[in-house]
Design a protein around this motif. Structure first.
Motif, PDB file in Angstrom:
ATOM      1  N   ARG A 175       0.893  -1.172  -0.202  1.00  0.00           N
ATOM      2  CA  ARG A 175       0.103  -0.041  -0.031  1.00  0.00           C
ATOM      3  C   ARG A 175       0.824   1.535   0.041  1.00  0.00           C
ATOM      4  O   ARG A 175       0.447   2.265  -0.604  1.00  0.00           O
ATOM      5  CB  ARG A 175      -0.846   0.136   1.274  1.00  0.00           C
ATOM      6  CG  ARG A 175      -2.009   1.276   1.282  1.00  0.00           C
ATOM      7  CD  ARG A 175      -2.857   1.015   2.507  1.00  0.00           C
ATOM      8  NE  ARG A 175      -3.701   0.203   2.196  1.00  0.00           N
ATOM      9  CZ  ARG A 175      -4.004  -0.938   3.090  1.00  0.00           C
ATOM     10  NH1 ARG A 175      -3.503  -0.830   4.349  1.00  0.00           N
ATOM     11  NH2 ARG A 175      -4.731  -1.854   2.804  1.00  0.00           N
ATOM     12  N   ALA A 188     -11.779   2.045   7.213  1.00  0.00           N
ATOM     13  CA  ALA A 188     -11.917   2.003   6.041  1.00  0.00           C
ATOM     14  C   ALA A 188     -11.377   3.238   5.304  1.00  0.00           C
ATOM     15  O   ALA A 188     -10.816   3.353   4.260  1.00  0.00           O
ATOM     16  CB  ALA A 188     -13.360   1.910   5.752  1.00  0.00           C
ATOM     17  N   ASP A 225      -7.656   2.765   5.244  1.00  0.00           N
ATOM     18  CA  ASP A 225      -7.095   1.730   4.309  1.00  0.00           C
ATOM     19  C   ASP A 225      -7.161   2.121   2.742  1.00  0.00           C
ATOM     20  O   ASP A 225      -6.316   1.594   2.000  1.00  0.00           O
ATOM     21  CB  ASP A 225      -8.076   0.421   4.602  1.00  0.00           C
ATOM     22  CG  ASP A 225      -7.915  -0.370   5.747  1.00  0.00           C
ATOM     23  OD1 ASP A 225      -6.739   0.027   6.400  1.00  0.00           O
ATOM     24  OD2 ASP A 225      -8.613  -1.239   6.196  1.00  0.00           O
ATOM     25  N   ASN A 226      -8.355   3.037   2.610  1.00  0.00           N
ATOM     26  CA  ASN A 226      -8.442   3.280   1.232  1.00  0.00           C
ATOM     27  C   ASN A 226      -7.721   4.624   0.801  1.00  0.00           C
ATOM     28  O   ASN A 226      -8.026   5.180  -0.173  1.00  0.00           O
ATOM     29  CB  ASN A 226     -10.123   3.397   0.834  1.00  0.00           C
ATOM     30  CG  ASN A 226     -10.651   2.008   0.877  1.00  0.00           C
ATOM     31  OD1 ASN A 226     -10.673   1.467  -0.150  1.00  0.00           O
ATOM     32  ND2 ASN A 226     -11.606   1.901   2.084  1.00  0.00           N
ATOM     33  N   ALA A 283      -8.753   7.563   1.657  1.00  0.00           N
ATOM     34  CA  ALA A 283      -9.887   8.203   1.075  1.00  0.00           C
ATOM     35  C   ALA A 283      -9.560   9.608   0.685  1.00  0.00           C
ATOM     36  O   ALA A 283      -9.039  10.584   1.675  1.00  0.00           O
ATOM     37  CB  ALA A 283     -10.981   8.065   1.983  1.00  0.00           C
TER      38      ALA A 283
END
Length: 409
Positions: free
Chosen positions: A290, A386, A389-390, A392
């Protein structure tokens, strides 16, 4: 790939013991040898500076129940140290003279606490905190309500200071940084922890270092770089940890300085430069898919999750390890969870009440969420996970006001 007949794990901490359990959970029926220096069954580290040190519990959290290893035919060798690794022969030499052969090997040797190379560092009453025995001994010291000087304002230093105050000790924290935890959390959040401890009676001596310790056989004072001397009945060093790399380096495995403190270089699947050897936990400088770079994380969740993951990898799973770093702390009435990797240049956005210490902080880079920390608020953990993790893309005003699940891509 053919399944191995014998897997040897060097290091019986959280990563190593989690890997042993994962191997059995995933159907491995061959030999597992788990080699560890300590006499105790494998345990988790967080309670050592929290509940155990505070006296709330008398045992750590065991990785598995103590009878788990025999019941699952895992040979746990306690009080044994691996002294040499011979990759060409697939052999581990131990300090009791045994030559242990392996088909696959996991290095989970962990870290050791750093010390200070200054005059008086040998004196009694200067402690570090890394093991169960360290924690139990330090707890007995703190119950005598001594004058405590904590050297270092990172996680261990702050948690020890909180525990010492809970025992009624007089506490001074010394650190060269201008704020506690500033290298991890930045200035704004560092101020939160500085003020928290000050309200609880901790004296800060920030922006100064330690030049030596005075005493006869036992420490009596700490000398500072600004010329001051602090009286002390007990000193606790919380100046970081160093990964145990000697075994890997002497065996010719690739080690790297791409991460602070160095580490054993491993790929996305936690494999070292020797194809039959893997590494997990504090020693592993892991190429993280990542982030596109090497990451070495010393926290509890990383050791646990890498241990579980590498158990699958040793049996042929091609899945890379890409979990988001996570850690937590409890200090006085402040509980906190942190997800992700922040940088000093990141923009910090706060949602909630900073003064009341009930808030969420976000670290943004080019408009994307790279880390999040919830303090005394527990409802949005899944959404925070989330968002991090993304990575965003977000608008600052939405982070502060909108329903967080609605911002997940």
């Amino acid at each position: 790939m053919a399944r191995p007949g014998r897997i040897v794990i060097i290091g019986a901490g959280l990563a190593g013991a989690s890997a042993a359990g994962s191997l059995r959970d995933n159907g491995f029926t061959g030999e597992i040898r788990l080699i560890g220096q300590e006499a105790h069954p494998p345990y988790e580290l967080p309670p050592l500076s929290k509940g155990l040190l505070l006296g709330q519990v008398d045992e750590p959290d065991w990785v598995h129940e103590p009878d788990y290893y025999a019941a699952h035919e895992i040979e746990h060798r306690r009080g044994v140290t691996a002294v040499r690794l011979r990759p060409a022969d697939r052999v581990v030499d131990t300090d009791d003279g045994e030559e242990i052969r392996y088909d696959l090997l996991l290095l989970a040797t962990g870290s050791r606490p750093r010390t200070l190379d200054v005059p008086g560092a040998h004196l009694a009453g200067i402690r570090t905190l890394r093991t169960l025995d360290d924690s139990l001994a330090l707890r007995e010291d703190l119950r005598r309500r001594p004058r405590v000087v904590v050297v270092g304002a990172g996680w261990i230093g702050c948690e020890v200071a909180a525990a010492a105050r809970a025992h009624g000790a007089e506490v001074t924290v010394v650190a060269p940084e201008p704020l506690p935890l500033v290298r991890v959390l930045g200035e704004r959040m560092g101020e939160v922890f500085r003020d928290l401890h000050a309200e609880q009676g901790v004296t800060w001596r920030l922006g100064t270092g330690v030049t030596g310790f005075d005493g006869d056989e036992r420490v009596r004072a700490v000398r500072l770089s600004d010329g001051a001397s602090l009286p002390a009945d007990l000193v606790v060093l919380g100046v970081g940890a160093a990964p145990r790399l000697t075994l890997a380096a002497e065996a010719g495995l690739a080690v790297t300085d791409e991460v602070p403190g160095g580490g054993v270089a491993v790929d996305e699947r936690l494999r070292t430069s020797a194809p039959e050897i893997y590494a997990a936990g504090d020693v592993a400088a892991h190429h993280h898919p990542r982030y596109g770079r090497r990451v070495r994380v010393e926290h509890w969740a990383n050791a646990k999750e890498q241990g579980r993951h590498v158990g699958e990898t040793l049996l042929g799973s091609p899945t890379p390890y890409q979990a988001t770093p996570y850690f937590f702390t409890d200090q006085y009435d402040l509980g906190m969870e942190f997800r992700g990797l922040a940088r000093p240049e990141d923009e910090v956005v706060v949602r909630g009440d900073l003064r009341a210490r009930e808030f969420v902080a976000f670290w943004l880079r080019e408009g994307h969420v790279h880390a999040a920390m919830n303090v005394n608020t527990w409802d949005d953990g899944d959404a925070l996970q989330a968002l991090v993790d993304n990575q965003a893309p977000v608008v600052v005003e939405d982070l502060q006001e909108a329903d967080l699940p609605s911002l997940i891509p």
